[in-house]
Design an enzyme around this catalytic site. Structure first.
Site, PDB file in Angstrom:
ATOM      1  N   TYR B 438      -0.118   5.641 -58.671  1.00 48.83           N
ATOM      2  CA  TYR B 438      -1.225   4.988 -57.952  1.00 48.83           C
ATOM      3  C   TYR B 438      -1.171   3.454 -58.030  1.00 48.83           C
ATOM      4  O   TYR B 438      -0.454   2.908 -58.817  1.00 48.83           O
ATOM      5  CB  TYR B 438      -2.575   5.582 -58.300  1.00 48.83           C
ATOM      6  CG  TYR B 438      -3.185   5.456 -59.680  1.00 48.83           C
ATOM      7  CD1 TYR B 438      -2.759   4.568 -60.632  1.00 48.83           C
ATOM      8  CD2 TYR B 438      -4.275   6.274 -60.000  1.00 48.83           C
ATOM      9  CE1 TYR B 438      -3.372   4.478 -61.865  1.00 48.83           C
ATOM     10  CE2 TYR B 438      -4.893   6.194 -61.236  1.00 48.83           C
ATOM     11  CZ  TYR B 438      -4.440   5.293 -62.153  1.00 48.83           C
ATOM     12  OH  TYR B 438      -5.058   5.207 -63.368  1.00 48.83           O
ATOM     13  N   GLU B 439      -1.883   2.833 -57.130  1.00 44.35           N
ATOM     14  CA  GLU B 439      -1.792   1.373 -56.936  1.00 44.35           C
ATOM     15  C   GLU B 439      -0.358   0.936 -56.606  1.00 44.35           C
ATOM     16  O   GLU B 439       0.058  -0.167 -56.962  1.00 44.35           O
ATOM     17  CB  GLU B 439      -2.299   0.601 -58.156  1.00 44.35           C
ATOM     18  CG  GLU B 439      -3.740   0.856 -58.525  1.00 44.35           C
ATOM     19  CD  GLU B 439      -4.720   0.518 -57.418  1.00 44.35           C
ATOM     20  OE1 GLU B 439      -4.365  -0.261 -56.529  1.00 44.35           O
ATOM     21  OE2 GLU B 439      -5.835   1.050 -57.451  1.00 44.35           O
ATOM     22  N   GLY B 440       0.354   1.788 -55.892  1.00 45.72           N
ATOM     23  CA  GLY B 440       1.728   1.454 -55.523  1.00 45.72           C
ATOM     24  C   GLY B 440       2.708   2.086 -56.480  1.00 45.72           C
ATOM     25  O   GLY B 440       2.723   1.760 -57.662  1.00 45.72           O
TER      26      GLY B 440
END
Lengths: 600, 600
Positions: B438-440
């Protein structure tokens, strides 16, 4: 989330790398003709893909459950196990004399891989049963064999291995379960065993527990352990089932993965003593159990390969389907399937390369085992026995540690969806996590590799295998020398470096194991991983040489093999030098033990 | 399974490596005196250890649940969040003007680490709220700031980030949620957002959704995305809560880990449109969201460190308690606690070394961020901004990938018990698995590191950091030259090799990113990991130099730091060369894309 067995790769490895023709020519294996083997592999692929694989998700969602001393398995498992038995799959490598098919381990191993890839939890029941069969074949009296083997081999009854107790996990010296001799020659067994896979279930009529226990007056430690058969139901002389024995399943564990496989706490003898029968001689139990354990360790290694392939297949399917982002090379203005993104491709190729390398090594080792048992002359048998035994901890340790990385990459390929349980990628990640633990942790395998397999014979087995690797490097030199073959050139260079690193590591272990035991055993896992990389890389190199020569015969298959081998050479083999540095770097600091315990 | 915050290591890093004195002297940070900082760290350690950590297991066992459009969180979470807000912890780094404490990121970051180590699921709510606060501070109108910031900073309301849609994960160009302007200046928002962390819950009075959407006629792709505030409850002019807005939580996900943290599917506008307020200007939403995302990416990196430390603490406790097997060096005839076995010690030291190195880098980066915002002269600000932005993808990618290894080792140290959920080690392993996603994902971070952070400025930021590493290598030469210091010598050699490998990798990336994009982006994760190893190793080296000089002041602490740094040098840094080989080896084969898709 379906599973398609990699029959093409399996048949390639069996024929080209593991020498099926040679194995089929061994006394006792005459029936393993190429046609028969191909048919067996094909049938196994069909059965496991169609019957066993569809139960994998259900097993995770509706795990085995415990009610009043009885375990209920996932709906569908009992019927599938019945079909498994009827199909003869439990008996595939076991003696014809007791109803088995007597096929080589080289044929049994891919069947085991397929079963485990289809459903790790389901497969465990059959694997443990194999272990019980092996122990009885090794040391059981004729009477015990006659009474138990035919039903076990037919898949009507199942087997378990009862080693662990709450205070005795890796350290069996601490075992407390006791067995008291009775006037009729049987024993009464008392004690608690934990972590007993399929210790109770409803998939077969009887469960044959193989139990380690101490007899009165036995020596302390591991030299005073005996092995007993303790059936869940006693067996009458006519083979019919008799009274319920005094063994109770008091609970099962709530686990991270392989949830369909019940992990039982078994209580022996709470109501007067569980009736058991000595296997072989008293105080030799550990020796017999090692026969089972070696088979089981090899099997767990195969589980690592199996779950890796399953995770790979699922990741490929997702990567071909999921459309996201434009390609970095500007080749499309539209978003593309993520398999076109270089990092996704890198992850998939890594999953594939690691899996194929480990598969090849496992099948080559299976052929060694067949040669160790069936080669006509004693010298050849001894040579292959030693090579096989060297490889067992490598296959167990490497393939299972690798499976953690591969199943984790499988989650990663899925992005956010990988973290959602419905996707199924997470189940493989969870299921795989037990593999480097049970049947001896990676450290136990690594210590075995250092102590029993490298130091004890003065490096003989290790160096014999290194000499085999050298022959492959010679073949790569020829292949690379032929000109523009980038894959052979890369493999020649990288396998060469990696093999030298392993050679130096073997020397280091031999020189320092006695002098600096903490350093060498502190680096033993790095040593095992180095052996794993070099030896699976070696098999990829052998595959590469064959593929380069035969490419025109099957462009699609061999081109993929060549590309996968090139990836292994360039991306994976360079890790060997880091592992060598970790091994030699452990020296001189007392194996990381120089920091006082209180400072952690 | 308790958690004791590593305050001693945190204070050491803050003072000795991150330059607290310098940060405290910056305009606006005058209140961050050594005494205040120590008190804040101490209070945070107490609060998170005593109030938040005990809820971690409960969160896993009784996750958030969904009932008729409402999410109920784990019992105890709401009360704990109330205490969190009242304690001022949500506002620690936020402006005094809106009720925050205005402390440096260098002080906020360890508090974030402690909160996440205590309870990853719980901490996410505060982290997402931080993100919403950042976005409003960056681009919100004064009216939006006045309306929302004080309540968010007080912990009375919480925030969310709404980016992902079913067809738009990493690729926000595919976003479809739309926002239609209304006569009163507000917008009506319509669309479906998935994977919304704390998208609904019962821990606060209101939820402030920050939502990416397209306005009518906006350009296609990422240039046509705007950012909106969409509160769950509308807010009246007097600050009181008004009508329920048209945003519904239609389901939450069943996840592998962080189960207490509800991951929501949010439906906007099913009943006429959700009222939203434009943040900043139209079509600049992605730019604003990047502000949040950069903060969040750094925060997720800190989560990786936090969960690693928690797993380490638990593994140490088990290893000191569990007695099994005699030592391999024959030093005892009795079985010993497993922490005395070299491989267990190796695993624990690896967990510790990786965690400490990443912690140090995160805190140094936090100081860079403070300097980037508060240094008096523009040149210094620009320099530290560039250094900080270079480090963000490294910290996010490296610390989270590392956390997979560390939490997996945590399970391994426990042996079979690690696989049993009651033990708790498996929860860390499951919880950590979302962090590199998550968050890239790690690939997104790696592509950012290659593209925006290395290539765009022609390697300026990368080489500036390498020059810093060189200064540390000089200091190591002095320290090693003083004689018998094995740790400094080892670090001097290994950091030197690793730094050269990174230097060559930077050159390779610069030279080939345009020529061979598939090769360079296919190797970008290896590049990120190489940067991670070298830069965390660099911080361990800096710590080593300080510890060598100050050893007599606190033998217990500094001796441990020296031993840990030596382990990092000998066991971890050698991996740099394998990563370099993987990077340069990717060249010339079109970045692994030479194997046709159909062959996977």
């Amino acid at each position: 989330m379906s599973y398609t067995a990699p029959t093409k790769d399996i048949l390639f490895v069996i024929r080209e790398l593991a020498g099926l023709t040679k194995i089929a020519s061994l006394p006792g294996y005459e029936d393993a003709t190429p046609d028969t083997v191909e048919a067996v592999i094909g049938e196994a692929a069909k059965f496991h893909g169609e019957v066993i694989a569809p139960l994998n998700v259900a097993g995770d969602k509706q795990p085995s459950s415990w009610h009043d001393g009885e375990v209920r398995t996932t709906p569908g498992f009992a019927e599938a196990f019945r079909q498994f038995g009827e199909g003869g799959w439990q008996g595939i490598v076991h003696p014809v004399e007791f109803g088995g098919q007597g096929l080589p381990k080289l044929v049994g191993t891919p069947c085991m891989e397929m079963m485990n890839a289809a459903n790790l939890s389901f497969a465990l029941c059959a694997m443990l049963t194999d272990g019980a069969i092996e122990a009885l074949l090794t040391a059981g009296s004729d009477e015990l064999k006659q009474r138990f083997l035919p039903r076990l081999i037919a898949g009507e009854w199942t087997g378990t291995m009862n080693l662990t107790e709450p205070q005795a996990g890796s350290d069996l010296a601490l075992l407390r379960t006791r067995a008291e001799p009775q006037a009729d020659g049987s024993y009464k067994v008392f004690g608690t065993k934990i972590f007993i896979t399929y210790g109770d279930h409803d998939m077969a009529d009887n469960i044959v527990h193989l139990v380690l226990a101490r007899t009165p007056g036995a020596p302390e430690g591991v030299k005073g352990i005996s092995l007993f058969v303790v059936p869940k139901f006693l067996v009458n002389d006519d083979g019919s089932l008799g009274a319920r024995n005094d063994v109770q399943c008091v609970s099962i564990e709530h686990k991270l993965g392989i949830k369909a496989s019940p992990t039982a706490v078994l209580q022996f003898g709470d109501h007067g003593g569980a009736i058991g029968y000595l296997v072989g001689e008293e105080n030799r139990g550990l020796e017999y159990m090692f026969v089972m354990m070696n088979a089981a360790r090899f099997g767990v290694g195969v589980q690592g390969i199996a779950i890796s392939d399953r995770a790979y297949q699922q990741a490929v399917a997702y990567a071909k389907d999921r459309v996201q982002s434009r390609p970095v090379d500007g080749s499309s203005r539209e978003a593309v399937a993520i398999i076109h993104h270089p990092d996704v491709r890198r992850m998939l190729t890594e999953m594939r390369a690691l899996t194929e390398g480990a598969r090849a090594l496992s099948l080559v080792a299976a052929a060694y085992s067949d040669l160790a048992h069936h080669a006509p002359d004693a010298y050849t048998r001894a040579q292959f026995k030693s090579a096989y035994e060297f490889l067992v901890p490598v296959i167990k340790g490497w393939s299972t540690e690798m499976s953690l990385d591969v199943t984790s990459l499988g989650v990663q390929v899925h992005g956010g969806m990988g973290f959602i349980e419905e996707t199924g990628a997470a189940q493989h990640f969870r299921d795989a996590r037990i593999l480097p633990i049970y049947e001896g942790t990676t450290a136990i395998q690594a210590n075995d590799l250092v102590g029993r397999k490298t130091v004890r014979d003065g490096g003989l087995a290790a160096r014999a295998i290194l000499a085999e690797v050298d022959q492959t490097i010679d073949a790569l030199r020829v292949c690379a020398g032929s000109g523009a073959d980038a894959a052979c050139s890369a493999m020649f260079v990288q396998l060469g470096y990696a093999r030298m690193a392993l050679g130096r590591a073997v020397d280091f272990v031999l020189e320092n194991a006695a002098k600096e035991p903490n350093a060498v055993f502190g680096a033993s896992v790095a040593y095992l991983k180095l052996a794993g990389i070099v030896l699976t890389g070696w098999q990829m190199a052998r595959a590469l040489v064959v593929a380069t020569h035969k490419r025109s015969e099957d462009e699609a298959f061999y081109a993929a093999k060549i590309a996968t081998a090139e990836f292994f050479a360039k991306q994976i083999l360079p890790r060997a030098t880091a592992l060598e540095a970790a091994i030699t770097g452990a020296s001189g600091e007392d194996g990381f033990l120089n920091l006082d315990e209180s400072r952690f």
